[in-house]
Design a protein around this motif. Structure first.
Motif, PDB file in Angstrom:
ATOM      1  N   THR A 243       4.204 -11.177 -19.558  1.00 26.11           N
ATOM      2  CA  THR A 243       4.393 -12.824 -19.346  1.00 26.11           C
ATOM      3  C   THR A 243       3.904 -13.266 -18.042  1.00 26.11           C
ATOM      4  N   TYR A 244       3.283 -12.335 -17.314  1.00 23.14           N
ATOM      5  CA  TYR A 244       2.721 -12.677 -15.767  1.00 23.14           C
ATOM      6  C   TYR A 244       1.185 -12.444 -15.788  1.00 23.14           C
ATOM      7  N   TYR A 245       0.664 -11.528 -16.798  1.00 17.45           N
ATOM      8  CA  TYR A 245      -0.593 -11.167 -16.195  1.00 17.45           C
ATOM      9  C   TYR A 245      -1.532 -11.091 -17.857  1.00 17.45           C
ATOM     10  N   LYS A 246      -2.884 -11.541 -17.698  1.00 15.96           N
ATOM     11  CA  LYS A 246      -3.795 -11.118 -18.581  1.00 15.96           C
ATOM     12  C   LYS A 246      -4.771 -10.066 -18.376  1.00 15.96           C
ATOM     13  N   PHE A 247      -5.205  -9.279 -19.492  1.00 13.46           N
ATOM     14  CA  PHE A 247      -5.922  -8.068 -19.092  1.00 13.46           C
ATOM     15  C   PHE A 247      -7.200  -7.953 -19.731  1.00 13.46           C
ATOM     16  N   GLU A 248      -8.204  -7.436 -19.105  1.00 10.28           N
ATOM     17  CA  GLU A 248      -9.449  -7.611 -19.611  1.00 10.28           C
ATOM     18  C   GLU A 248      -9.939  -6.183 -19.563  1.00 10.28           C
ATOM     19  N   TYR A 249     -10.493  -5.571 -20.558  1.00  9.03           N
ATOM     20  CA  TYR A 249     -11.148  -4.069 -20.722  1.00  9.03           C
ATOM     21  C   TYR A 249     -12.549  -4.460 -20.248  1.00  9.03           C
ATOM     22  N   GLN A 250     -12.846  -3.514 -19.010  1.00 10.83           N
ATOM     23  CA  GLN A 250     -14.291  -3.571 -18.462  1.00 10.83           C
ATOM     24  C   GLN A 250     -14.978  -2.352 -18.453  1.00 10.83           C
ATOM     25  N   GLY A 251     -14.488  -1.512 -19.469  1.00 13.02           N
ATOM     26  CA  GLY A 251     -15.525  -0.182 -19.632  1.00 13.02           C
ATOM     27  C   GLY A 251     -14.669   0.827 -19.282  1.00 13.02           C
ATOM     28  N   SER A 252     -15.315   2.095 -19.451  1.00 12.39           N
ATOM     29  CA  SER A 252     -14.616   3.313 -19.216  1.00 12.39           C
ATOM     30  C   SER A 252     -15.792   4.283 -18.703  1.00 12.39           C
ATOM     31  N   PHE A 253     -15.465   5.388 -18.153  1.00 12.87           N
ATOM     32  CA  PHE A 253     -16.136   6.689 -17.824  1.00 12.87           C
ATOM     33  C   PHE A 253     -15.528   7.757 -18.065  1.00 12.87           C
ATOM     34  N   ILE A 254     -16.518   8.856 -17.807  1.00  9.37           N
ATOM     35  CA  ILE A 254     -15.592  10.303 -18.009  1.00  9.37           C
ATOM     36  C   ILE A 254     -16.002  10.998 -16.745  1.00  9.37           C
ATOM     37  N   GLU A 255     -14.773  11.761 -16.248  1.00  6.90           N
ATOM     38  CA  GLU A 255     -14.578  12.476 -14.920  1.00  6.90           C
ATOM     39  C   GLU A 255     -14.046  13.762 -15.323  1.00  6.90           C
ATOM     40  N   ASN A 256     -14.834  14.601 -15.044  1.00 10.37           N
ATOM     41  CA  ASN A 256     -14.034  16.189 -15.104  1.00 10.37           C
ATOM     42  C   ASN A 256     -13.494  16.096 -16.651  1.00 10.37           C
ATOM     43  N   GLY A 257     -14.053  15.433 -17.635  1.00 11.43           N
ATOM     44  CA  GLY A 257     -13.670  15.734 -18.886  1.00 11.43           C
ATOM     45  C   GLY A 257     -12.559  14.641 -19.587  1.00 11.43           C
ATOM     46  N   VAL A 258     -12.083  13.752 -18.321  1.00 10.83           N
ATOM     47  CA  VAL A 258     -11.079  12.894 -18.672  1.00 10.83           C
ATOM     48  C   VAL A 258     -11.580  11.509 -18.784  1.00 10.83           C
ATOM     49  N   GLU A 259     -11.293  10.706 -19.838  1.00 15.36           N
ATOM     50  CA  GLU A 259     -11.821   9.268 -19.808  1.00 15.36           C
ATOM     51  C   GLU A 259     -11.047   8.453 -19.155  1.00 15.36           C
ATOM     52  N   ILE A 260     -11.784   7.505 -18.304  1.00 19.24           N
ATOM     53  CA  ILE A 260     -10.948   6.673 -17.599  1.00 19.24           C
ATOM     54  C   ILE A 260     -11.100   5.205 -17.910  1.00 19.24           C
ATOM     55  N   ASN A 261     -10.136   4.387 -18.279  1.00 22.38           N
ATOM     56  CA  ASN A 261     -10.639   2.863 -18.514  1.00 22.38           C
ATOM     57  C   ASN A 261     -10.345   2.016 -17.324  1.00 22.38           C
ATOM     58  N   LYS A 262     -11.274   1.153 -17.320  1.00 27.95           N
ATOM     59  CA  LYS A 262     -11.174   0.110 -16.208  1.00 27.95           C
ATOM     60  C   LYS A 262     -10.510  -1.216 -16.671  1.00 27.95           C
ATOM     61  N   ILE A 263      -9.533  -1.654 -16.263  1.00 30.74           N
ATOM     62  CA  ILE A 263      -8.853  -2.951 -16.615  1.00 30.74           C
ATOM     63  C   ILE A 263      -8.651  -3.790 -15.431  1.00 30.74           C
ATOM     64  N   LYS A 264      -9.225  -5.055 -15.807  1.00 27.96           N
ATOM     65  CA  LYS A 264      -9.033  -5.948 -15.046  1.00 27.96           C
ATOM     66  C   LYS A 264      -7.786  -6.827 -15.014  1.00 27.96           C
ATOM     67  N   VAL A 265      -7.028  -7.137 -14.087  1.00 24.02           N
ATOM     68  CA  VAL A 265      -5.608  -7.572 -14.028  1.00 24.02           C
ATOM     69  C   VAL A 265      -5.676  -9.029 -13.408  1.00 24.02           C
ATOM     70  N   THR A 266      -5.434  -9.944 -14.085  1.00 26.33           N
ATOM     71  CA  THR A 266      -5.411 -11.462 -13.717  1.00 26.33           C
ATOM     72  C   THR A 266      -4.221 -12.091 -14.008  1.00 26.33           C
ATOM     73  N   PRO A 267      -3.652 -12.551 -13.059  1.00 29.98           N
ATOM     74  CA  PRO A 267      -2.158 -13.208 -12.971  1.00 29.98           C
ATOM     75  C   PRO A 267      -2.360 -14.508 -13.905  1.00 29.98           C
ATOM     76  N   ARG A 268      -1.381 -14.852 -14.800  1.00 29.18           N
ATOM     77  CA  ARG A 268      -1.351 -16.195 -15.331  1.00 29.18           C
ATOM     78  C   ARG A 268      -1.396 -17.441 -14.477  1.00 29.18           C
ATOM     79  N   SER A 269      -0.802 -17.024 -13.330  1.00 29.93           N
ATOM     80  CA  SER A 269      -0.692 -18.256 -12.384  1.00 29.93           C
ATOM     81  C   SER A 269      -0.850 -17.227 -10.842  1.00 29.93           C
ATOM     82  N   TYR A 270      -1.655 -17.508 -10.152  1.00 31.22           N
ATOM     83  CA  TYR A 270      -1.716 -16.501  -8.955  1.00 31.22           C
ATOM     84  C   TYR A 270      -0.899 -17.096  -7.884  1.00 31.22           C
TER      85      TYR A 270
END
Length: 929
Positions: A243-270
């Motif tokens: 209800t309050y946020y929009k999300f944007e996928y900005q890629g991923s990387f592998i660290e010690n065998g674990v995949e990490i997803n980077k998500i941009k958090v943008t409020p619908r109204s800051y």
């Protein structure tokens, strides 16, 4: 001065401690500087020794130091947005140096095509993470952690500084405060956590550069973004997040065998109440890897960073940072608050296995159907039973499972008589090691996990000099070439006898005596009205007796050089005997009233009597001081008063935080009307040509004469009346601890009822009526920083054989441009007495507080914390012609405690008038009962 009070308030928020003991100094380990590839320092980098409980962070200059015994170690370096660094090193009998240049993290978008017609992959990631957030929050049953915290706060600007330069110099000498110089606080604590909300802290060491009287605690840092709200803002992992946020996928990387997803958090109204920034989510586990989020609160920008690391298979926050800058009321500053934690004794709830799979029902509909559970299956089985049978759950089912688990857990605790908390508020307790505030610099050099910056070293040096000035020997003082402070001031100075006569004074009748005598100055009650002229009200004496010896209980926090101690004092009851006066200069009359009060626990009995004047509405809708101002400067006399000789008995009992209240009273009074003075010109300092003082006989529709512009005057009479009133909050949240239930302050539905009766032919009483009233009030959140509150009441005189005007049902009217009191239940334009009734009534009030609507569509308004309000009021009596009000307001109470309002009135559902009001956002009664 006022500014000095503000400065002192700002300074005491940073706690402090002594530092005069000694310990050994470790001289082996690893130190160095961490920089980017551009050569910029990386402040607050998380540094962990693999396989141990040892960890630290770098300081603002990128410098770090790990005190280690000789041996082989693998050291991990973590910083948001950079590749994790690893250093294998053997420590010998010296301090090794290792400088690290960290590389920025490269992100792989894989086959994802951002911007196509499909949904951004961030949403399926966040749906899984949100579904599992409560799971992660409850997963850790308990832990023990060693926490090092450091705060640094700097005042960068002060308003009108030239007006109080002398006071600033005195504060600098006394407390080591100086604009531009950081105020530092360090503490080392052992933190023990136990579900659902218990944090116990033992402060091992505490030090502060500004003062040396208090110890610090870390509860403000120990926060979880798995909770729906963090620091009064919606978490990106809240069930309401979409209800309050929009999300944007900005890629991923592998660290010690674990995949990490980077998500941009943008409020619908800051603005206040939401975050913006970046959150990193682990693939498959859907837990937080790290985050970097920003918000605004009360005029300050807040930047929150957290770095997580796997502890026994659970990702736990090892490094948390709060960076704050901004200002309020012209005072500007910035601060850094950092906590580094190393965990031990981590206990995982066996019902929460880490290897369950979350299926996104929106993206994988068929798979979600196959593994779907009915409500009956969810409610009839234990969580650990379901997890052992099934490893995959839809996001929707997992949310329901978590709710059902918490319900079942609460039920079990209630059956066992264990402590429960329906509000899930934190239960913090703090103890202080006896040596916490007696640590030497050598000890701090050995235990401090973050090196001090140059500016911080200077700040501590200033404090050490100050300690010598205040506590050192004469030789030490001379060595610093510091002269003694000014001793010409009268340390025992005070207002003196004349000052006490004008302002009042309390006399203690012996050091250990339970008696004290208070002289109340009549000047505090100085007022003017058109009936009595100038008045001195309330002058006299109060004699107080505190029954018995105060006994200790657990409730009050006492912080001293000896540590922190919680104590309270059990209420043994007290008596108050009062004798007060009221003198009218124009009438040349002196009235006197007396009273006896007895208080015990949460009960009060009051017996009073005498001769005085009262407003016709016993709730005192207009304060005499405000009426004095409007009389003198605006030629408007709002209060209407009558004279009475009376004797009265009151009783009240209640429970804390408005859970329940019962009131009862009985009064016998001889009442008579009063008239304005023949010459009111002395009480009108400004002559408004279109205004004139109104009669002291209130105009009322039910009492109006044939002309319709005046009312009949109240005739002298005697009245014996009784009253009963009560309210109750049946759905108020509570907590139970050690068998004792306490209720939280909230806006849950409050049901009220009242009964008043006039008794005829008793001691000459000439009133005869029966009045009943019922009502309900309630407030609930409609969103972040948005709320709807309402009040509804109805009543009637079942018997109205003889009702005098003071016994009418009066309403919370207002004719003054300044609006104060309850913003929900107070009319903005209603005449104080026009629609008062001796028949029946219905009134309704509503106030909607909105974070975003019209003007608040503009981001600047939300950042400033401004809210928009809409209010509506309605009154129906036999003569009110469906009186109503509709209004709009801008609530600027975050920075200034005011709201600006425009209100429109209606009668017969037709528009009548428009007014502007300036109101306060603080709900204080200011003389109202």
């Amino acid at each position: 001065m006022h500014y000095r009070s503000i400065l002192t308030f700002l300074l005491i928020i940073v706690f402090s401690a002594k530092n005069i003991a000694q310990t050994g100094n470790i001289s082996t380990g690893l130190k160095g500087t961490i920089k980017t590839q551009k050569g910029d320092p990386l402040p607050f980098t998380a540094i962990v020794v693999k396989g141990t409980e040892i960890g630290t962070i770098s300081n603002e200059e990128g410098k770090y130091q790990l005190d280690l015994k000789p041996g082989y170690y693998e050291v991990i370096f973590q910083y948001l947005g950079f590749k994790t660094g690893l250093k294998s090193i053997t420590i010998e009998n010296k301090m090794e140096t290792f400088d690290l240049t960290m590389e920025e993290q490269a992100y792989n978008l894989g086959e994802v095509r951002i911007g196509n017609k499909g949904e951004d992959p961030a949403y399926t990631i966040m749906r899984r993470a949100i579904a599992k957030s409560r799971y992660h929050f409850l997963q850790v049953e308990s832990y023990t952690a060693k926490a090092y915290s450091k705060s640094s706060f700097v005042i960068t600007d002060l308003p009108l500084e030239f007006l109080y330069k002398k006071e600033l110099k005195e504060i600098e000498k006394e407390t080591n405060f100086k604009k531009g110089v950081p105020i530092l606080n360090e503490s080392v604590s052992e933190v023990t956590f136990r579900q659902p909300n218990t944090y116990k802290q033992r402060v091992i060491a505490a030090r502060n550069s500004q003062d040396k009287n208090f110890a610090s605690a870390n509860q403000y840092f120990l926060t979880s973004f798995y909770q729906p709200e963090v620091v009064k803002a919606v978490s990106p992992l809240s069930p309401r997040a979409f209800t309050y946020y929009k999300f944007e996928y900005q890629g991923s990387f592998i660290e010690n065998g674990v995949e990490i997803n980077k998500i941009k958090v943008t409020p619908r109204s800051y603005g206040e109440g939401v975050y913006k920034g970046t959150i990193y989510i682990t693939e498959n586990l859907w837990s937080i890897y790290s985050l970097n989020l920003q918000t605004v609160n009360t005029g300050f920008n807040i930047d929150i960073k957290q770095v997580y690391s796997p502890i026994q298979g659970v990702w736990m926050p090892i490094n948390q940072q709060f960076h704050i800058n901004g200002g309020i009321y012209g005072i500007k500053g910035k601060g850094d608050l950092v906590i580094s934690q190393t965990f031990s004794k981590l206990k995982i709830n066996p019902a929460f296995q880490a290897d369950i799979t979350v299926v996104d029902g929106k993206k994988e509909k068929e798979e979600a159907k196959k593994i779907g559970l009915s409500n009956r299956e969810i409610k009839s089985q234990q969580l650990d039973e379901l997890v052992s049978k099934q490893k995959e759950f839809s996001a929707k089912n997992l949310k329901k499972l978590m709710k059902e688990y918490e319900k079942q857990d609460l039920k079990k605790k209630e059956e066992k008589g264990e402590d429960i908390d329906l509000n899930f508020s934190r239960n913090d307790s703090t103890s202080v090691d006896s040596l916490a505030n007696l640590r030497s610099m050598a000890f701090w050099d050995s235990i401090r996990t973050v090196p001090l910056t140059v500016a911080e070293v200077k700040s501590y040096t200033r404090l050490d000099s100050l300690v010598i000035i205040n506590e050192g020997t004469q030789t030490q003082r001379d060595s610093l070439k510091i002269s003694k402070s000014d001793t010409t001031k009268n340390k025992n100075g005070g207002p003196g006898f004349l000052g006490d006569l004008l302002t009042g004074h309390t006399f203690r009748l012996g050091k250990k005596s339970p008696w004290q005598l208070e002289y109340v100055s009549p000047l505090y009650g100085l007022q003017v009205n058109t009936v009595e002229g100038w008045v001195l009200n309330g002058g006299g004496f109060k004699l107080k007796y505190i029954k018995g010896v105060q006994k200790k209980n657990l409730d009050q926090l006492e912080i001293s050089n000896n540590g922190i101690k919680r104590t309270t004092y059990r209420d043994q009851g007290s008596w108050t005997f009062s004798g007060l006066t009221r003198y009218s200069f124009a009438r040349e009359k002196l009235f006197a009233t007396g009273g006896i009060d007895y208080n015990w626990k949460r009960n009060v009995i009051n017996f009073s009597g005498g001769k005085t004047v009262s407003q016709f509405n016993p709730e005192n809708p207009m304060h005499p001081i405000l009426n004095s101002l409007t009389t003198l400067f605006l030629e408007q006399n709002f209060i209407k008063i009558y004279e009475k000789n009376f004797v009265r008995l009151d009783f009240k009992t209640d429970q804390k935080n408005e859970h329940f209240e019962l009131r009862a009273n009985i009064e016998y009074a001889d009442r008579s009307a009063l008239q304005n003075r023949n010459n009111t010109n002395p009480y009108r300092w400004i002559d408004w040509k279109k205004r004139t003082f109104t009669s002291n006989i209130p105009f009322n529709e039910e009492l109006s004469e044939e002309s319709g512009v005046t009312s009949f005057e109240m005739q002298p009479h005697q009245a014996l009346t009784i009253g009963l009133s009560a309210y109750y909050k049946p759905w108020q949240k509570y907590r139970t601890k050690k068998g004792k239930t306490t209720f939280y302050e909230d806006d849950s539905p409050k049901i009220s009822a009242a009964y008043r009766k006039g008794i005829n032919n008793a001691f000459g009483s000439e009133v005869d009526f029966d009045f009943v009233q019922v009502g309900i009030s309630h407030g609930f959140d409609t969103g972040i920083r948005s709320k709807l509150s309402y009040k509804i009441a109805a009543g009637a005189f079942l018997n109205d054989n003889a009702v005098q005007f003071p016994d009418y049902q009066h309403f919370a009217g207002n004719q003054f441009f300044f609006q104060y009191g309850d913003p929900v239940g107070t009319f903005r334009m209603l005449d104080y007495y026009r629609y008062s009734t001796a028949k029946r009534f219905v009134e309704a009030h509503a106030l909607a507080e909105l974070r975003k609507f019209l003007l608040t569509q503009i981001t600047w308004f939300r950042i400033m914390g401004i809210k928009e309000n809409f209010f509506a009021h309605y009154l129906a009596t036999p003569d009110s012609n469906n009186y109503g009000e509709l209004g709009y307001a801008l609530d600027v109470g975050i920075r200034f405690p005011f709201r600006v309002e425009v209100a429109n009135s209606f009668e017969g559902f037709k528009y009548k008038n428009t007014v502007f009001r300036i109101g306060t956002t603080m709900n204080f009664s200011f003389g109202k009962k």
